[in-house]
Design an enzyme around this catalytic site. Structure first.
Site, PDB file in Angstrom:
ATOM      1  N   LYS A 135       4.336  14.776 -19.769  1.00  0.00           N
ATOM      2  CA  LYS A 135       3.219  15.526 -19.154  1.00  0.00           C
ATOM      3  C   LYS A 135       3.532  15.816 -17.684  1.00  0.00           C
ATOM      4  O   LYS A 135       3.384  16.952 -17.213  1.00  0.00           O
ATOM      5  CB  LYS A 135       1.927  14.696 -19.269  1.00  0.00           C
ATOM      6  CG  LYS A 135       0.758  15.292 -18.501  1.00  0.00           C
ATOM      7  CD  LYS A 135      -0.425  14.335 -18.379  1.00  0.00           C
ATOM      8  CE  LYS A 135      -1.403  14.867 -17.351  1.00  0.00           C
ATOM      9  NZ  LYS A 135      -2.508  13.975 -17.064  1.00  0.00           N
ATOM     10  N   LYS A 149       2.453  13.650  -6.167  1.00  0.00           N
ATOM     11  CA  LYS A 149       2.588  12.951  -7.456  1.00  0.00           C
ATOM     12  C   LYS A 149       3.630  13.631  -8.335  1.00  0.00           C
ATOM     13  O   LYS A 149       4.481  12.985  -8.951  1.00  0.00           O
ATOM     14  CB  LYS A 149       1.219  12.933  -8.147  1.00  0.00           C
ATOM     15  CG  LYS A 149       1.211  12.488  -9.592  1.00  0.00           C
ATOM     16  CD  LYS A 149       1.214  10.999  -9.749  1.00  0.00           C
ATOM     17  CE  LYS A 149       1.332  10.589 -11.207  1.00  0.00           C
ATOM     18  NZ  LYS A 149       1.382   9.172 -11.409  1.00  0.00           N
ATOM     19  N   THR A 152      -4.066  12.780 -13.046  1.00  0.00           N
ATOM     20  CA  THR A 152      -2.866  13.557 -12.734  1.00  0.00           C
ATOM     21  C   THR A 152      -3.037  14.919 -13.378  1.00  0.00           C
ATOM     22  O   THR A 152      -3.073  15.010 -14.616  1.00  0.00           O
ATOM     23  CB  THR A 152      -1.605  12.876 -13.314  1.00  0.00           C
ATOM     24  OG1 THR A 152      -1.519  11.565 -12.774  1.00  0.00           O
ATOM     25  CG2 THR A 152      -0.355  13.664 -12.954  1.00  0.00           C
TER      26      THR A 152
HETATM   27  P1  NAD Z   1      -7.056   7.919 -21.238  1.00  0.00           P
HETATM   28  O1  NAD Z   1      -6.903   9.001 -22.231  1.00  0.00           O
HETATM   29  O2  NAD Z   1      -6.898   6.494 -21.654  1.00  0.00           O
HETATM   30  O3  NAD Z   1      -8.504   8.045 -20.510  1.00  0.00           O
HETATM   31  C1  NAD Z   1      -9.163   9.253 -20.280  1.00  0.00           C
HETATM   32  C2  NAD Z   1     -10.624   9.036 -20.660  1.00  0.00           C
HETATM   33  O4  NAD Z   1     -11.387  10.196 -20.310  1.00  0.00           O
HETATM   34  C3  NAD Z   1     -10.829   8.819 -22.154  1.00  0.00           C
HETATM   35  O5  NAD Z   1     -11.421   7.550 -22.375  1.00  0.00           O
HETATM   36  C4  NAD Z   1     -11.753   9.971 -22.574  1.00  0.00           C
HETATM   37  O6  NAD Z   1     -12.690   9.602 -23.568  1.00  0.00           O
HETATM   38  C5  NAD Z   1     -12.427  10.295 -21.260  1.00  0.00           C
HETATM   39  N1  NAD Z   1     -13.003  11.642 -21.230  1.00  0.00           N
HETATM   40  C6  NAD Z   1     -12.409  12.815 -21.562  1.00  0.00           C
HETATM   41  N2  NAD Z   1     -13.268  13.832 -21.389  1.00  0.00           N
HETATM   42  C7  NAD Z   1     -14.434  13.301 -20.931  1.00  0.00           C
HETATM   43  C8  NAD Z   1     -15.701  13.825 -20.582  1.00  0.00           C
HETATM   44  N3  NAD Z   1     -15.965  15.133 -20.677  1.00  0.00           N
HETATM   45  N4  NAD Z   1     -16.669  12.974 -20.162  1.00  0.00           N
HETATM   46  C9  NAD Z   1     -16.427  11.656 -20.071  1.00  0.00           C
HETATM   47  N5  NAD Z   1     -15.237  11.084 -20.393  1.00  0.00           N
HETATM   48  C10 NAD Z   1     -14.264  11.889 -20.829  1.00  0.00           C
HETATM   49  O7  NAD Z   1      -6.031   8.262 -20.062  1.00  0.00           O
HETATM   50  P2  NAD Z   1      -5.466   7.267 -18.920  1.00  0.00           P
HETATM   51  O8  NAD Z   1      -4.215   6.630 -19.378  1.00  0.00           O
HETATM   52  O9  NAD Z   1      -6.598   6.426 -18.413  1.00  0.00           O
HETATM   53  O10 NAD Z   1      -5.055   8.341 -17.813  1.00  0.00           O
HETATM   54  C11 NAD Z   1      -6.031   9.032 -17.042  1.00  0.00           C
HETATM   55  C12 NAD Z   1      -5.308   9.901 -16.037  1.00  0.00           C
HETATM   56  O11 NAD Z   1      -4.479   9.065 -15.208  1.00  0.00           O
HETATM   57  C13 NAD Z   1      -4.381  10.944 -16.671  1.00  0.00           C
HETATM   58  O12 NAD Z   1      -4.468  12.131 -15.932  1.00  0.00           O
HETATM   59  C14 NAD Z   1      -2.995  10.303 -16.560  1.00  0.00           C
HETATM   60  O13 NAD Z   1      -1.960  11.258 -16.505  1.00  0.00           O
HETATM   61  C15 NAD Z   1      -3.139   9.539 -15.256  1.00  0.00           C
HETATM   62  N6  NAD Z   1      -2.248   8.375 -15.119  1.00  0.00           N
HETATM   63  C16 NAD Z   1      -2.084   7.505 -16.152  1.00  0.00           C
HETATM   64  C17 NAD Z   1      -1.235   6.406 -16.003  1.00  0.00           C
HETATM   65  C18 NAD Z   1      -1.047   5.422 -17.129  1.00  0.00           C
HETATM   66  O14 NAD Z   1      -0.110   4.584 -17.039  1.00  0.00           O
HETATM   67  N7  NAD Z   1      -1.874   5.428 -18.166  1.00  0.00           N
HETATM   68  C19 NAD Z   1      -0.560   6.207 -14.779  1.00  0.00           C
HETATM   69  C20 NAD Z   1      -0.790   7.101 -13.727  1.00  0.00           C
HETATM   70  C21 NAD Z   1      -1.631   8.192 -13.896  1.00  0.00           C
END
Ligand code: NAD
Length: 294
Positions: A243, A168, A93
């Site tokens: 966010k 979204k 997102t």
């Molecule tokens: P998260 O922080 O758990 O996962 C993100 C991952 O990206 C981390 O493990 C981090 O180490 C990795 N990362 C960052 N930079 C990197 C790089 N350069 N190379 C490789 N890996 C890298 O976040 P999440 O909860 O999995 O959410 C991910 C996305 O999905 C976000 O944009 C969030 O807004 C969206 N989202 C989350 C939810 C939820 O309920 N968690 C629901 C809908 C949408």
């Protein structure tokens, strides 16, 4: 079956990548965090800490990263290493400007691309029941659809580049506003001596009906699976709602749209997060609302 690079194996990415492995795809997972790479390996993925290596043989690259700056950085790093024609899909997102910039980078590298943010949370990611809101060209959508369908149960092609993120941001603004409305109604009902169940039974079958009430009720009891029954453990953390509401504000500022309720919802979630409650489920804002009315 496709050769897929999956970059970002966090709360959402890890179970999504696991579902692609389970569907028979050859997945190379990449994350900065060693423990997450190990978990992906356990789920059957090949893993690497080098995004460039992850994409080298890929037909499809999927990113699931925290924010727009991460997506821009990763796509600009790996696009030159990918085979021309590789389909790039960002499921994070992010702000619409970054999404469009990422599409432009992909186009310049000869790669089709989609923005495909999700709703459904970590539960939906594990169960493979996410909703995907997709922006991008029809040909790219046709290529991405069968792969996205292994991670979700509903896909909507919303329009051109950035349209998925636009959908979204609008959807989650409705969610933030409606949750606060439902919380206020329960807080008022408590003051009026009306039971939670009575309000639920009426509003859930009347014009007050909405998802925040019927699927995610912010008081314990009426909807047994809602986080209110589990001390507001997320679920969907208030920090993530904040966010998304900030993204809506950015989008409104960039387009001249007027979103007074969206702005107010953002302020209330910012206050809730400043109270140290950002890690709580977003329905937990009912406690702040109750406190303010006392
Ligand atoms: P998260 O922080 O758990 O996962 C993100 C991952 O990206 C981390 O493990 C981090 O180490 C990795 N990362 C960052 N930079 C990197 C790089 N350069 N190379 C490789 N890996 C890298 O976040 P999440 O909860 O999995 O959410 C991910 C996305 O999905 C976000 O944009 C969030 O807004 C969206 N989202 C989350 C939810 C939820 O309920 N968690 C629901 C809908 C949408």
């Amino acid at each position: 079956m496709a050769e897929i690079a999956f970059i970002g194996l966090g709360n959402m990415g890890l179970p999504m990548a696991a579902n692609l492995v389970a569907a028979g795809h050859k997945v190379t997972g990449c994350d900065l965090v060693a423990g997450l790479r190990e978990a992906a390996a356990k789920a059957g993925a090949t893993v690497t800490d080098d995004p460039a290596k992850a994409v080298a043989a890929a037909e499809i690259v999927i990113t699931m990263l925290p924010a727009g700056k991460h997506v821009r950085a990763v796509w600009s790093e790996v696009l030159p290493k990918a085979k021309p024609g590789t389909l790039f899909i960002d499921c994070s997102t992010i702000d619409i400007e970054s999404a469009r910039a990422a599409h432009a980078m992909a186009k310049a590298a000869g790669c089709p691309s989609l923005d495909a943010p999700v709703s459904g949370g970590t539960g939906g990611a594990k169960a493979g029941t996410l909703t995907f809101m997709v922006g991008g060209a029809s040909e790219a959508y046709a290529r991405g659809e069968p792969v996205l369908a292994k991670m979700g149960k509903k896909l909507v092609h919303c329009g051109a580049d950035g349209a998925g993120q636009a959908a979204k941001v609008c959807n989650n603004m409705i969610l933030g506003i409606s949750m606060i409305g439902v919380c206020e109604a329960f807080a008022l009902a408590e003051k009026l001596g009306l039971s939670h169940q009575a309000l639920f039974d009426v509003a859930s079958t009347s014009s007050g009906q909405c998802w925040s009430l019927t699927s995610y009720c912010p008081v314990p009891g009426p909807v047994p699976a809602s986080p209110a029954n589990n001390d507001y453990q997320p679920g969907f953390a208030a920090a993530l709602m904040l966010k998304d509401l900030k993204l809506a504000q950015d989008a409104a500022a960039g387009t001249g749209a007027t979103i007074p309720m969206g702005s107010h919802a953002a302020q209330l979630y910012a206050l809730f997060a400043a109270m140290g409650e950002g890690g709580r489920d977003f329905s937990g804002i009912i406690n702040m609302i109750r406190g303010k009315s006392e």
